[in-house]
Write a protein that holds these residues in place. Sequence first.
Motif, PDB file in Angstrom:
ATOM      1  N   LEU A 295       0.837  -1.209   0.000  1.00 38.06           N
ATOM      2  CA  LEU A 295       0.000   0.000   0.000  1.00 38.06           C
ATOM      3  C   LEU A 295       0.869   1.256   0.000  1.00 38.06           C
ATOM      4  CD1 LEU A 295      -2.837  -0.969   2.511  1.00 38.06           C
ATOM      5  CD2 LEU A 295      -3.123  -0.443   0.080  1.00 38.06           C
ATOM      6  N   GLY A 296       1.903   1.263   0.827  1.00 32.91           N
ATOM      7  CA  GLY A 296       2.801   2.418   0.892  1.00 32.91           C
ATOM      8  C   GLY A 296       3.578   2.618  -0.390  1.00 32.91           C
ATOM      9  N   THR A 297       4.048   1.528  -0.975  1.00 35.23           N
ATOM     10  CA  THR A 297       4.800   1.617  -2.232  1.00 35.23           C
ATOM     11  C   THR A 297       3.941   2.206  -3.338  1.00 35.23           C
ATOM     12  OG1 THR A 297       6.131  -0.300  -1.626  1.00 35.23           O
ATOM     13  CG2 THR A 297       6.075   0.285  -3.950  1.00 35.23           C
ATOM     14  N   ILE A 298       2.684   1.810  -3.388  1.00 31.30           N
ATOM     15  CA  ILE A 298       1.782   2.328  -4.423  1.00 31.30           C
ATOM     16  C   ILE A 298       1.452   3.791  -4.147  1.00 31.30           C
ATOM     17  CG2 ILE A 298      -0.527   2.140  -5.416  1.00 31.30           C
ATOM     18  CD1 ILE A 298      -0.307  -0.918  -4.914  1.00 31.30           C
ATOM     19  N   GLU A 299       1.060   4.082  -2.917  1.00 31.80           N
ATOM     20  CA  GLU A 299       0.615   5.444  -2.605  1.00 31.80           C
ATOM     21  C   GLU A 299       1.749   6.465  -2.678  1.00 31.80           C
ATOM     22  OE1 GLU A 299      -2.072   7.906   0.584  1.00 31.80           O
ATOM     23  OE2 GLU A 299      -1.177   6.041   1.245  1.00 31.80           O
ATOM     24  N   TYR A 300       2.937   6.090  -2.240  1.00 33.14           N
ATOM     25  CA  TYR A 300       4.048   7.039  -2.211  1.00 33.14           C
ATOM     26  C   TYR A 300       4.979   6.867  -3.400  1.00 33.14           C
ATOM     27  CZ  TYR A 300       2.290   7.890   2.421  1.00 33.14           C
ATOM     28  OH  TYR A 300       1.472   8.216   3.461  1.00 33.14           O
ATOM     29  N   GLY A 301       4.510   6.184  -4.435  1.00 38.47           N
ATOM     30  CA  GLY A 301       5.282   5.993  -5.658  1.00 38.47           C
ATOM     31  C   GLY A 301       5.382   7.283  -6.461  1.00 38.47           C
ATOM     32  N   PRO A 302       5.977   7.196  -7.636  1.00 39.32           N
ATOM     33  CA  PRO A 302       6.249   8.399  -8.437  1.00 39.32           C
ATOM     34  C   PRO A 302       5.085   8.860  -9.310  1.00 39.32           C
ATOM     35  CG  PRO A 302       7.169   6.500  -9.517  1.00 39.32           C
ATOM     36  CD  PRO A 302       6.583   6.006  -8.228  1.00 39.32           C
ATOM     37  N   ASN A 303       3.853   8.555  -8.911  1.00 39.51           N
ATOM     38  CA  ASN A 303       2.694   8.943  -9.711  1.00 39.51           C
ATOM     39  C   ASN A 303       1.692   9.708  -8.863  1.00 39.51           C
ATOM     40  OD1 ASN A 303       3.496   5.955 -10.871  1.00 39.51           O
ATOM     41  ND2 ASN A 303       3.079   7.453 -12.452  1.00 39.51           N
ATOM     42  N   ASP A 304       0.781  10.381  -9.549  1.00 40.35           N
ATOM     43  CA  ASP A 304      -0.316  11.094  -8.882  1.00 40.35           C
ATOM     44  C   ASP A 304      -1.386  10.074  -8.521  1.00 40.35           C
ATOM     45  OD1 ASP A 304      -2.185  12.897  -7.958  1.00 40.35           O
ATOM     46  OD2 ASP A 304      -2.840  13.498  -9.961  1.00 40.35           O
TER      47      ASP A 304
ATOM     48  N   SER B 179      -7.240   6.704  -6.348  1.00 36.84           N
ATOM     49  CA  SER B 179      -7.609   7.677  -7.363  1.00 36.84           C
ATOM     50  C   SER B 179      -6.325   8.061  -8.086  1.00 36.84           C
ATOM     51  CB  SER B 179      -8.254   8.909  -6.721  1.00 36.84           C
ATOM     52  OG  SER B 179      -8.512   9.887  -7.687  1.00 36.84           O
ATOM     53  N   LEU B 180      -6.288   7.803  -9.395  1.00 38.68           N
ATOM     54  CA  LEU B 180      -5.085   8.001 -10.193  1.00 38.68           C
ATOM     55  C   LEU B 180      -5.269   9.176 -11.143  1.00 38.68           C
ATOM     56  CD1 LEU B 180      -2.310   6.936 -11.277  1.00 38.68           C
ATOM     57  CD2 LEU B 180      -3.637   5.546 -12.878  1.00 38.68           C
ATOM     58  N   GLY B 181      -4.323  10.113 -11.121  1.00 35.57           N
ATOM     59  CA  GLY B 181      -4.340  11.239 -12.049  1.00 35.57           C
ATOM     60  C   GLY B 181      -3.786  10.802 -13.398  1.00 35.57           C
ATOM     61  N   THR B 182      -4.531  11.091 -14.456  1.00 37.01           N
ATOM     62  CA  THR B 182      -4.085  10.679 -15.791  1.00 37.01           C
ATOM     63  C   THR B 182      -3.854  11.897 -16.665  1.00 37.01           C
ATOM     64  OG1 THR B 182      -6.345  10.491 -16.638  1.00 37.01           O
ATOM     65  CG2 THR B 182      -5.358   8.510 -15.673  1.00 37.01           C
ATOM     66  N   GLN B 183      -3.148  11.652 -17.726  1.00 39.68           N
ATOM     67  CA  GLN B 183      -2.842  12.681 -18.696  1.00 39.68           C
ATOM     68  C   GLN B 183      -3.550  12.299 -19.988  1.00 39.68           C
ATOM     69  OE1 GLN B 183       1.238  12.667 -19.882  1.00 39.68           O
ATOM     70  NE2 GLN B 183       1.239  14.825 -20.344  1.00 39.68           N
ATOM     71  N   ALA B 184      -4.216  13.242 -20.602  1.00 37.04           N
ATOM     72  CA  ALA B 184      -4.917  12.971 -21.850  1.00 37.04           C
ATOM     73  C   ALA B 184      -3.907  12.586 -22.925  1.00 37.04           C
ATOM     74  CB  ALA B 184      -5.721  14.178 -22.292  1.00 37.04           C
ATOM     75  N   VAL B 185      -4.330  11.733 -23.841  1.00 40.71           N
ATOM     76  CA  VAL B 185      -3.443  11.282 -24.914  1.00 40.71           C
ATOM     77  C   VAL B 185      -2.999  12.464 -25.767  1.00 40.71           C
ATOM     78  CG1 VAL B 185      -3.288   9.802 -26.951  1.00 40.71           C
ATOM     79  CG2 VAL B 185      -4.512   9.011 -24.935  1.00 40.71           C
ATOM     80  N   GLU B 186      -3.888  13.417 -26.045  1.00 36.76           N
ATOM     81  CA  GLU B 186      -3.533  14.588 -26.848  1.00 36.76           C
ATOM     82  C   GLU B 186      -2.449  15.404 -26.157  1.00 36.76           C
ATOM     83  OE1 GLU B 186      -7.117  14.617 -25.701  1.00 36.76           O
ATOM     84  OE2 GLU B 186      -7.238  12.982 -27.126  1.00 36.76           O
TER      85      GLU B 186
END
Length: 181
Positions: free
Chosen positions: A132-141, A170-177
């Motif tokens: 859980l910690g590895t996922i939450e504090y990883g290098p992503n939003d 909840s994961l922050g994503t970037q639009a393909v465009e």
Amino acid sequence: MKHPHLIQLAVTVLILGISLGLAVVSIIAVQSATQKSAELSSEIGTKRAETMRVAEASAALPALVSAEQSIGTYFVRADDIVPFLGKLEAQGGAQGAKVQVLSVDSNPSSADRRISISLKITGSYDAVLRTLGTIEYGPNDIVLTNVTFDTLRATDGATSGEWTAAAVFSLGTQAVEQAKK
């Protein structure tokens, strides 16, 4: 020659007039050249300042590109979600837990472009918490929005030592465009 002094005076006045005229013309020419020189000097200063700004911008460009790439990796591209989920499963395995993706729910009309990911993490208590910690504090939003813990019980009521966490992220994503720019 009756009046040699008058002729000498006339020639002298004529030479004096021509000399004064040439002096005035040369003063005007010098002032004009000085003014043009000042304008050119000002233009040179402006061009030098412009060149310096361009050089500074060119020098800053690699740092900006690097920063943009770092920020770009912070968000997961919408079309890279499957490899990202595989990465989450691998992170769990590295921590000694098993990660299963239960659901991925995307709200395409959402302005913030967040994806909800439900995971089931199974393993020892420490392995589940490390995962859980590895996922939450990883290098992503990615933000842990909900989690429940449970332990498996044997038929006699004793705990087996294996824990299960049902977690929603909840994961922050970037639009393909955006990512292609």
